[in-house]
Write a protein that holds these residues in place. Sequence first.
Motif, short mmCIF file in Angstrom:
data_model
loop_
_atom_site.label_atom_id
_atom_site.label_comp_id
_atom_site.label_asym_id
_atom_site.label_seq_id
_atom_site.Cartn_x
_atom_site.Cartn_y
_atom_site.Cartn_z
N PHE A 71 7.03 16.51 -40.25
CA PHE A 71 7.23 16.10 -38.72
C PHE A 71 8.06 17.68 -38.45
CE2 PHE A 71 10.67 15.07 -35.38
CZ PHE A 71 9.67 15.05 -34.72
N LEU A 72 8.73 18.28 -39.25
CA LEU A 72 9.71 19.25 -38.74
C LEU A 72 8.59 20.71 -39.34
CD1 LEU A 72 13.12 18.52 -40.43
CD2 LEU A 72 12.19 18.46 -38.59
N MET A 73 7.44 20.57 -39.40
CA MET A 73 6.49 21.39 -40.19
C MET A 73 4.92 21.65 -38.95
SD MET A 73 8.29 21.33 -42.68
CE MET A 73 7.57 23.17 -43.72
N ASN A 74 5.31 23.30 -38.62
CA ASN A 74 3.81 23.09 -37.81
C ASN A 74 2.48 22.94 -39.26
OD1 ASN A 74 5.25 25.12 -35.63
ND2 ASN A 74 6.42 25.73 -37.61
N GLU A 75 1.59 23.52 -38.43
CA GLU A 75 -0.14 23.40 -39.09
C GLU A 75 0.01 24.99 -39.88
OE1 GLU A 75 -3.53 23.17 -36.24
OE2 GLU A 75 -2.31 20.98 -35.71
N ALA A 88 7.55 31.89 -31.29
CA ALA A 88 7.74 31.04 -31.91
C ALA A 88 9.02 30.11 -31.04
CB ALA A 88 8.26 30.09 -32.88
N GLU A 89 8.93 29.12 -30.37
CA GLU A 89 9.99 28.19 -29.28
C GLU A 89 11.10 27.89 -30.54
OE1 GLU A 89 7.85 25.04 -27.83
OE2 GLU A 89 8.18 25.81 -26.60
N SER A 90 12.45 27.62 -30.53
CA SER A 90 13.64 27.94 -30.88
C SER A 90 14.18 25.87 -30.74
CB SER A 90 14.62 28.63 -32.04
OG SER A 90 15.24 28.50 -30.66
N ALA A 91 14.69 25.82 -31.66
CA ALA A 91 15.34 24.50 -31.60
C ALA A 91 16.33 24.40 -33.17
CB ALA A 91 14.53 22.87 -31.92
N VAL A 92 17.86 24.40 -32.35
CA VAL A 92 19.07 24.36 -32.82
C VAL A 92 19.37 22.67 -33.23
CG1 VAL A 92 21.50 25.31 -32.95
CG2 VAL A 92 19.40 26.48 -31.48
N ILE A 93 19.75 22.75 -34.21
CA ILE A 93 20.67 21.19 -34.67
C ILE A 93 21.52 21.80 -35.43
CG2 ILE A 93 20.32 19.59 -36.05
CD1 ILE A 93 17.37 20.21 -36.46
N ASN A 94 22.55 20.97 -35.22
CA ASN A 94 23.87 20.41 -35.54
C ASN A 94 24.15 19.22 -36.51
OD1 ASN A 94 25.00 21.81 -32.61
ND2 ASN A 94 25.73 22.87 -34.08
N PRO A 95 24.98 19.81 -38.08
CA PRO A 95 24.22 18.87 -39.45
C PRO A 95 25.63 17.34 -38.73
CG PRO A 95 24.92 20.77 -40.53
CD PRO A 95 24.74 21.02 -38.74
N LEU A 96 25.19 16.45 -39.79
CA LEU A 96 26.73 15.87 -39.57
C LEU A 96 27.35 16.25 -40.75
CD1 LEU A 96 25.04 12.36 -38.89
CD2 LEU A 96 26.40 13.39 -37.36
N ASP A 239 5.98 26.31 -32.95
CA ASP A 239 4.49 26.99 -31.97
C ASP A 239 4.60 26.43 -31.14
OD1 ASP A 239 3.56 28.60 -34.35
OD2 ASP A 239 2.46 27.06 -35.41
N PRO A 240 4.30 27.29 -29.96
CA PRO A 240 4.14 26.55 -28.36
C PRO A 240 3.83 25.61 -27.97
CG PRO A 240 4.64 29.47 -28.15
CD PRO A 240 3.67 28.71 -29.88
N GLY A 241 5.22 24.64 -27.25
CA GLY A 241 3.96 23.67 -27.13
C GLY A 241 4.35 22.34 -28.24
N HIS A 242 4.21 22.62 -29.03
CA HIS A 242 4.47 22.15 -30.32
C HIS A 242 5.83 21.91 -30.96
CE1 HIS A 242 -0.01 21.67 -30.99
NE2 HIS A 242 -0.02 22.50 -30.04
N GLY A 243 6.91 21.77 -30.25
CA GLY A 243 8.30 21.82 -30.52
C GLY A 243 8.53 20.56 -30.78
N LEU A 244 10.23 20.87 -31.57
CA LEU A 244 10.35 19.71 -32.14
C LEU A 244 10.59 18.41 -30.60
CD1 LEU A 244 11.22 18.06 -34.19
CD2 LEU A 244 13.91 19.28 -34.62
#
Length: 254
Positions: A71-75, A88-96, A239-244
Motif C-alpha cells: 500500500f505504501l509502495m509504487n509499482e 514524484a509527489e510527496s506525503a508527509v507523515i508524523n508518527p505517534l 508516482d504522480p496520480g498514485h499518491g497516498l
Amino acid sequence: MGLEKIHFVASPVALAQEAMARLVRRHGQAPLGEAEVIVVLGGDGLMLQTLHGTDKNGLPVYGMNRGTVGFLMNEYAEEGLVERLGAAESAVINPLRMRATRADGAVVEALAINEISLIRAGPQAAKLRILVDGRERMAELVADGALLATPAGSTAYNYSAHGPILPIGAEVLALTPMSAFRPRRWRGALLPKEAHVTFEVREPEKRPVAAAADSAEVRDVIHIVVASEPAIAHRLLFDPGHGLEERLIREQFV
C-alpha cells in the motif's frame, strides 16, 4: 530537482534481492550519509522498518513493491527510476509516540507510523478507561482492545477493525475499538491530531494487556499515553496520480 544519489534497501526475499542487485549495478549504492533519497524494495513491512530506522536523517523515501500488499509502495519498474524520483509527489507523515508503563513500573517509549494498539493478552476481554487531554471520555471499554491510528495507518489494522479511512491530510486520528462488548454499539471516535490519549488498564492481573507501536510490543502494560510527534516528519514519495491521498480515496470504493 534530480535525486541521483540513491541508497537502496531490500527485503531478504530473492525477488527483492535480485532487483536490488540490478538497480545497484545501474545506479550505484550511495552511502546513507551521502544519499539524497532512499529506495525501498519490498513490502509495507520493510517500508515501516526503514522509516523507523531513518527518522533522524530526513531523507525522502520511495518504495517499489517487491512484497505482497504494498500500500505504501509504487509499482516496480527498473527503467526511468531517476526520472520517476524527480517527478514524484510527496506525503508527509508524523508518527505517534507511545509512553507505556508496565505493571513492574518500567516505562517504555516507542514510535508508530501506522497505529498504537492495545490488545488483550489473556482469555478475558480487556477493560480500558479512556481519557482525552486529561478528561475522562469513557469510564470503561470492555473489548478485545483498542487502537489509535494515523491517516497513513487508517487502511491497515484500523480498517480491519472497522475503523474509518482518513484522508492523508486530515488533522485527525482514529480511535477504534476491537470487538467491543460494552458499550456494544460504540464504533470509535475521531480526535484532533494534537490530542493526548490516555488508556488505563482495569484489572491488569486478571485481564492483562499488551501494547504495540507498529510491530514493537510491550507486555503487561497498565498505563499508556499516546500523542502525535510533530518533531518527526517522514516524507514518502509516490508516482504522480498514485499518491497516498489517491490510494486512500480509492480504497473506500473497493
